[in-house]
Design a protein around this motif. Structure first.
Motif, PDB file in Angstrom:
ATOM      1  N   VAL A 135      -4.753   0.044  -2.582  1.00 29.97           N
ATOM      2  CA  VAL A 135      -4.620   1.477  -2.254  1.00 29.97           C
ATOM      3  C   VAL A 135      -5.909   2.093  -1.705  1.00 29.97           C
ATOM      4  O   VAL A 135      -5.894   3.210  -1.191  1.00 29.97           O
ATOM      5  CB  VAL A 135      -4.127   2.293  -3.470  1.00 29.97           C
ATOM      6  N   GLY A 136      -7.042   1.383  -1.838  1.00 31.76           N
ATOM      7  CA  GLY A 136      -8.301   1.845  -1.266  1.00 31.76           C
ATOM      8  C   GLY A 136      -8.745   3.212  -1.788  1.00 31.76           C
ATOM      9  O   GLY A 136      -8.644   3.493  -2.988  1.00 31.76           O
TER      10      GLY A 136
ATOM     11  N   LEU B 281     -14.628  -1.722  -6.881  1.00 30.83           N
ATOM     12  CA  LEU B 281     -14.033  -0.387  -6.710  1.00 30.83           C
ATOM     13  C   LEU B 281     -14.777   0.385  -5.619  1.00 30.83           C
ATOM     14  O   LEU B 281     -14.170   1.079  -4.800  1.00 30.83           O
ATOM     15  CB  LEU B 281     -14.069   0.401  -8.026  1.00 30.83           C
ATOM     16  N   GLU B 282     -16.114   0.235  -5.614  1.00 33.78           N
ATOM     17  CA  GLU B 282     -16.915   0.890  -4.573  1.00 33.78           C
ATOM     18  C   GLU B 282     -16.587   0.321  -3.192  1.00 33.78           C
ATOM     19  O   GLU B 282     -16.419   1.053  -2.211  1.00 33.78           O
ATOM     20  CB  GLU B 282     -18.410   0.703  -4.866  1.00 33.78           C
TER      21      GLU B 282
ATOM     22  N   THR C  34       0.834  -1.211   0.000  1.00 36.25           N
ATOM     23  CA  THR C  34       0.000   0.000   0.000  1.00 36.25           C
ATOM     24  C   THR C  34       0.869   1.261   0.000  1.00 36.25           C
ATOM     25  O   THR C  34       0.707   2.145  -0.846  1.00 36.25           O
ATOM     26  CB  THR C  34      -0.940   0.005   1.225  1.00 36.25           C
ATOM     27  N   GLU C  35       1.816   1.316   0.941  1.00 38.48           N
ATOM     28  CA  GLU C  35       2.695   2.488   1.065  1.00 38.48           C
ATOM     29  C   GLU C  35       3.565   2.665  -0.178  1.00 38.48           C
ATOM     30  O   GLU C  35       3.896   3.789  -0.554  1.00 38.48           O
ATOM     31  CB  GLU C  35       3.602   2.356   2.303  1.00 38.48           C
ATOM     32  N   LYS C  36       3.922   1.555  -0.815  1.00 43.97           N
ATOM     33  CA  LYS C  36       4.796   1.629  -1.996  1.00 43.97           C
ATOM     34  C   LYS C  36       4.026   2.023  -3.254  1.00 43.97           C
ATOM     35  O   LYS C  36       4.561   2.676  -4.145  1.00 43.97           O
ATOM     36  CB  LYS C  36       5.484   0.268  -2.226  1.00 43.97           C
ATOM     37  N   ALA C  37       2.750   1.594  -3.339  1.00 47.92           N
ATOM     38  CA  ALA C  37       1.974   1.814  -4.569  1.00 47.92           C
ATOM     39  C   ALA C  37       1.325   3.196  -4.644  1.00 47.92           C
ATOM     40  O   ALA C  37       1.236   3.786  -5.722  1.00 47.92           O
ATOM     41  CB  ALA C  37       0.901   0.732  -4.704  1.00 47.92           C
ATOM     42  N   ILE C  38       0.878   3.732  -3.489  1.00 49.98           N
ATOM     43  CA  ILE C  38       0.142   5.007  -3.500  1.00 49.98           C
ATOM     44  C   ILE C  38       0.929   6.149  -4.172  1.00 49.98           C
ATOM     45  O   ILE C  38       0.370   6.868  -5.009  1.00 49.98           O
ATOM     46  CB  ILE C  38      -0.323   5.389  -2.074  1.00 49.98           C
TER      47      ILE C  38
END
Length: 230
Positions: free
Chosen positions: A173-174, A208-209, A133-137
């Motif tokens: 990534v939410g 996605l929602e 998450t931290e790497k992709a955002i």
């Protein structure tokens, strides 16, 4: 004793010298080349699946294929008896996301084996590592245009890979994807018209929602008014 062949029509053909042969023959060919090489049709350029593997257009034409050929992708396809899998040269956790995640996303537009498998599976497996998450955002501003290109591709399989990758990215990534989502929805809206993809796209939008939260619904409806929230 002359080194000129006389055809029945009277045309003279000189045999190629060894130097000329070495220039024209491909190092990939195993069988002798025909005397007259068939000229590639214009349609061959447009349809990579029909390209002669030894022809002029078979050289890596994409950044991904060139990177893979040079060993720049740290994973390789391993043929299994039932399923294929990826073998990483080092632990995926230790691989820098920048630029590999973007390179793998670019590979989603490939239409040839093994690039199709390596890019799809590599993208998925890289997003599964701890700390993804931290790497992709931080990469989203560069990743989204690449995914958009896959979703806009005319090839159905490329679109399918792009759609799967988008859902995988969203799961990681939410809500961070929400500000970029509008750029991707036009192509999803277009495919919703296609009976073949309607269900797959609808499920993707629902995912996605689910991953993006309440704000995602308004964004989806702004581009796809017929969308029904889950």
């Amino acid at each position: 004793g002359s080194n000129i062949l006389r055809m029945s029509s009277g045309i003279q053909i000189k045999p190629k010298t060894a130097a000329q042969k070495s220039k024209t023959s491909s190092p990939l060919t195993c069988s002798p080349e025909p005397a007259i090489k068939p000229q590639p049709k214009p349609s061959d350029k447009l349809n990579p699946k029909t390209i002669d593997p030894f022809g002029a257009y078979s050289r890596p034409t994409s950044a991904f294929a060139a990177t893979y050929a040079k060993g720049g992708i740290p994973c390789r396809l391993v043929h299994g008896s039932v399923n294929h899998k990826l073998q990483w040269e080092c632990l995926p956790e230790t691989v820098p996301f920048d630029p590999l995640l973007i390179t793998l996303a670019e590979g989603l537009r490939e239409t040839k084996h093994p690039y199709t498998f390596v890019s799809k599976e590599g993208f998925k497996e890289l997003l599964l590592v701890e700390g993804a998450t931290e790497k992709a955002i931080p990469l989203l501003p560069r990743l989204v245009p690449v995914l958009k290109a896959a979703l806009a591709h005319a090839d159905d399989e490329v679109f399918g890979r792009g759609l799967d990758a988008l859902v995988q990215l969203s799961a990681v990534v939410g809500p961070s994807l929400n500000e970029h989502l509008k750029h991707l929805l036009t192509n999803l809206s277009r495919r919703l018209m296609d009976k073949k993809f309607r269900e797959k796209v609808t499920v993707a939008l629902q995912n996605l929602e689910q991953y993006g939260g309440k704000a995602t619904v308004a964004i989806i409806k702004s581009k796809i008014p017929t969308y029904c929230s889950v």
